[in-house]
Structures are given as structure tokens and as C-alpha cells.
Design an enzyme around this catalytic site. Structure first.
Site, PDB file in Angstrom:
ATOM      1  N   HIS A  66      20.068  16.491  13.189  1.00  0.00           N
ATOM      2  CA  HIS A  66      20.146  15.338  12.277  1.00  0.00           C
ATOM      3  C   HIS A  66      19.683  14.064  12.978  1.00  0.00           C
ATOM      4  O   HIS A  66      19.845  13.903  14.191  1.00  0.00           O
ATOM      5  CB  HIS A  66      21.547  15.182  11.667  1.00  0.00           C
ATOM      6  CG  HIS A  66      22.626  14.660  12.563  1.00  0.00           C
ATOM      7  ND1 HIS A  66      23.817  15.311  12.763  1.00  0.00           N
ATOM      8  CD2 HIS A  66      22.726  13.537  13.294  1.00  0.00           C
ATOM      9  CE1 HIS A  66      24.590  14.605  13.565  1.00  0.00           C
ATOM     10  NE2 HIS A  66      23.951  13.519  13.913  1.00  0.00           N
TER      11      HIS A  66
ATOM     12  N   ASN B 160      22.445  19.615  15.516  1.00  0.00           N
ATOM     13  CA  ASN B 160      21.836  20.369  14.400  1.00  0.00           C
ATOM     14  C   ASN B 160      20.526  19.738  13.946  1.00  0.00           C
ATOM     15  O   ASN B 160      19.985  20.104  12.911  1.00  0.00           O
ATOM     16  CB  ASN B 160      22.815  20.476  13.222  1.00  0.00           C
ATOM     17  CG  ASN B 160      23.175  19.114  12.643  1.00  0.00           C
ATOM     18  OD1 ASN B 160      22.663  18.096  13.098  1.00  0.00           O
ATOM     19  ND2 ASN B 160      24.053  19.098  11.660  1.00  0.00           N
TER      20      ASN B 160
ATOM     21  N   GLU C 260      21.553  15.179   7.475  1.00  0.00           N
ATOM     22  CA  GLU C 260      21.916  16.537   7.885  1.00  0.00           C
ATOM     23  C   GLU C 260      20.861  17.552   7.406  1.00  0.00           C
ATOM     24  O   GLU C 260      20.025  17.223   6.545  1.00  0.00           O
ATOM     25  CB  GLU C 260      23.288  16.896   7.292  1.00  0.00           C
ATOM     26  CG  GLU C 260      24.432  16.007   7.760  1.00  0.00           C
ATOM     27  CD  GLU C 260      24.930  16.336   9.167  1.00  0.00           C
ATOM     28  OE1 GLU C 260      24.142  16.829  10.005  1.00  0.00           O
ATOM     29  OE2 GLU C 260      26.121  16.094   9.428  1.00  0.00           O
TER      30      GLU C 260
ATOM     31  N   ASP D 106      23.336   4.024  10.269  1.00  0.00           N
ATOM     32  CA  ASP D 106      24.367   4.731   9.511  1.00  0.00           C
ATOM     33  C   ASP D 106      25.757   4.160   9.759  1.00  0.00           C
ATOM     34  O   ASP D 106      25.967   3.355  10.653  1.00  0.00           O
ATOM     35  CB  ASP D 106      24.321   6.236   9.830  1.00  0.00           C
ATOM     36  CG  ASP D 106      24.217   6.534  11.325  1.00  0.00           C
ATOM     37  OD1 ASP D 106      24.456   5.620  12.128  1.00  0.00           O
ATOM     38  OD2 ASP D 106      23.897   7.674  11.687  1.00  0.00           O
TER      39      ASP D 106
HETATM   40  C1  GLP Z   1      25.629  10.810  15.488  1.00  0.00           C
HETATM   41  C2  GLP Z   1      24.896   9.646  14.811  1.00  0.00           C
HETATM   42  C3  GLP Z   1      23.451   9.671  15.138  1.00  0.00           C
HETATM   43  C4  GLP Z   1      23.317   9.941  16.615  1.00  0.00           C
HETATM   44  C5  GLP Z   1      23.656  11.370  16.888  1.00  0.00           C
HETATM   45  C6  GLP Z   1      23.709  11.725  18.352  1.00  0.00           C
HETATM   46  O1  GLP Z   1      26.286  11.603  14.591  1.00  0.00           O
HETATM   47  N1  GLP Z   1      25.049   9.553  13.422  1.00  0.00           N
HETATM   48  O2  GLP Z   1      22.846   8.454  14.754  1.00  0.00           O
HETATM   49  O3  GLP Z   1      21.995   9.733  17.008  1.00  0.00           O
HETATM   50  O4  GLP Z   1      24.820  11.741  16.191  1.00  0.00           O
HETATM   51  O5  GLP Z   1      24.877  11.249  18.948  1.00  0.00           O
HETATM   52  P1  GLP Z   1      25.089  11.271  20.514  1.00  0.00           P
HETATM   53  O6  GLP Z   1      24.135  10.291  21.094  1.00  0.00           O
HETATM   54  O7  GLP Z   1      26.522  10.839  20.712  1.00  0.00           O
HETATM   55  O8  GLP Z   1      24.820  12.661  20.978  1.00  0.00           O
END
Ligand code: GLP
Length: 258
Positions: free
Chosen positions: A137, A135, A142, A66
Site C-alpha cells: 500500500h 502489502n 490497500e 493520509d
Molecule cells: C503506513 C502509512 C503509509 C506508510 C506505510 C509504511 O500505514 N499509511 O503512508 O508509508 O504504512 O510505514 P512504515 O514507514 O512505518 O513502514
């Protein structure tokens, strides 16, 4: 069964070993790569493995999950900059082999179709790394995202923007939109490794455990994948029933000299 490690360091060792084994077995592997705080220690350990074992990464290919819409690759909070900092500065970046969604493509829909078809033209993803948002995702899919989605543009949940604001300068707004590989793209990977660490993810994992497969909890779709491993630290696993957790301690620790 959840694979539960005592801490972030042992998880990073385990996932780095999984990545290194994949590349050793098939040097031209296609990896699906994730960003976020969870992956930082994983990539650091993987780069150690690359250096220590002189792993040949010259044929490796990758697709990132992403990117924020509107951030150019040189914006410090873009995922392109994240990947450069945490992996590609050392691994080497070849735009013909390493793919990151373009958050500034003028024709968004056309670009999304191109990104998904590039994954399939590359032969599909061999090993997909995933983090998870609070949440549920994955990528930026989402709650409510269709399971048959391919790469698409999303409006980010308020909670996601708040969670991710910790990576942005004070007063700087987290973009409201992003481009993400879809759930169908992710589920097409031959193997998936989802990593979650820290107490903040414990309720998310508990919801996953209780939940059926529902778009309201996007990562619940992984329950339908034949080869998925869910890798947690003790804090993220804290609300899961013990009988669903496989403790991972000595068995996976690499031999260290005294
Ligand atoms: C972000 C990214 C995801 C990631 C997730 C967890 O928003 N888009 O690809 O896996 O949220 O992030 P973190 O590892 O900082 O908790």
C-alpha cells in the site's frame, strides 16, 4: 533501477538533500508528505538542513497522504500529531499552506472531494514522498484500490493494522478506517520518491520487481510514472537482482569535516 544505500542514515541524507534542493529551486513548492517509521530519520535530517543552510521554508506548501478516521489531531497516534512532532514544530505550521486530511470530518465524501480539489487548486504536487506498506500500500491505498481513485475513505487491511499497532499503546485498537489521497492524486505528482528500509520490506520489493502493474500490489502503479525514484537500504533490496540495483555510496555522501 533501484537506488540502494548502505543504511538508513545515508538514505536520510539523500532524501533530505532532495527535499532541500526542491525547496531551494522553488521555495513555494508543494510537497506530498508521508508518515510512518521510514520517514522519521528523513524528516530529522531535513530539519538539520533547514537549520544549517537557513533554508527559506516560509512559502513551502504541503499535503499529507493520509489520516486515521476518528483520531483528532491531538491524539498521539494521529498523523497530525506525528507531523507536528517530526516536522511542523520546527518548520512552523500554517493551516493555509500545510494540509492534513481531517479524520473527523462529518461529511466524509464531501471532505474527500474537497481534499483532492485543494491539491489541484494548489497547482498539484511537485515532489511526493512515499513509504510503502508490506502489502504494497501507498498512503492507505490497500490492495484492490482503483488506479483512478482520488481522496477516499478506506477500510484498513488486517495486516496493516497489525503492522501499525507498534505505534499504539498496548491494548489500544488501531482504527479500522482511514482517509487517504487516492492513487490518481499520487500519480499526478510531478516527481515521486518512494523510500523503503529494513528486511521486512524485502519481499514487498521483490514482488514489485516481478509484478506487472496490478491493483493487487498498489505501488506497482508507480511503474507507469515518468519520474519516480525508488530508494532502498541494503536490507530492503536484499531479494532484488544485483543488476537492477544501483549502489549509492560515496557519490551521495555529503562532505563531512574530519
Ligand atoms: C503506513 C502509512 C503509509 C506508510 C506505510 C509504511 O500505514 N499509511 O503512508 O508509508 O504504512 O510505514 P512504515 O514507514 O512505518 O513502514
Amino acid at each position: 533501477m533501484y537506488l540502494v544505500f548502505p543504511d538508513v542514515a545515508t538514505i536520510a541524507d539523500f532524501v533530505a538533500d532532495a527535499l532541500a534542493s526542491q525547496v531551494r529551486a522553488r521555495p513555494e513548492s508543494v510537497l506530498g508528505l508521508a508518515t510512518g517509521g521510514t520517514m522519521e530519520p528523513v524528516y530529522a535530517r531535513f530539519l538539520e538542513r533547514v537549520r544549517q543552510t537557513r533554508l527559506d521554508v516560509s512559502r513551502l506548501r504541503s499535503f499529507n497522504l493520509d489520516e486515521y478516521i476518528g483520531l483528532t489531531p491531538d491524539h498521539p497516534q494521529s498523523y497530525a500529531a506525528y507531523m507536528k512532532q517530526h516536522l511542523f514544530d520546527v518548520l512552523g505550521f500554517d493551516p493555509l499552506r500545510h494540509h492534513l486530511p481531517d479524520g473527523c470530518a462529518p461529511d466524509e465524501d464531501g471532505y474527500c472531494r474537497h481534499y483532492s480539489s485543494a491539491i489541484y487548486q494548489a497547482g498539484g504536487i511537485d515532489l511526493q514522498l512515499l513509504g510503502v506498506g508490506r502489502n504494497g500500500h501507498i498512503g492507505f491505498n490497500e490492495p484492490g484500490t482503483a488506479f483512478d481513485s482520488t481522496t477516499h475513505v478506506v477500510s484498513l487491511d488486517e495486516r496493516t493494522r497489525i503492522d501499525n499497532s507498534r505505534f499504539f499503546a498496548e491494548g489500544e485498537l488501531v482504527p479500522g478506517r482511514a482517509i487517504t489521497m487516492g492513487l490518481r492524486d499520487i500519480m499526478s505528482a510531478r516527481e515521486i520518491l518512494l523510500v523503503a528500509t529494513g528486511a521486512a520490506k524485502a519481499p514487498t520489493l521483490a514482488a514489485f520487481h516481478r509484478s506487472g502493474v496490478t491493483p493487487e500490489l498498489p505501488f506497482s502503479v508507480l511503474k507507469q510514472h515518468p519520474r519516480v525514484r525508488i530508494v532502498l537500504d541494503a536490507e530492503a533490496a536484499r531479494l532484488l537482482p544485483a543488476q537492477a540495483c544501483q549502489p549509492m555510496v560515496q557519490a551521495v555522501l555529503p562532505a563531512r569535516s574530519a
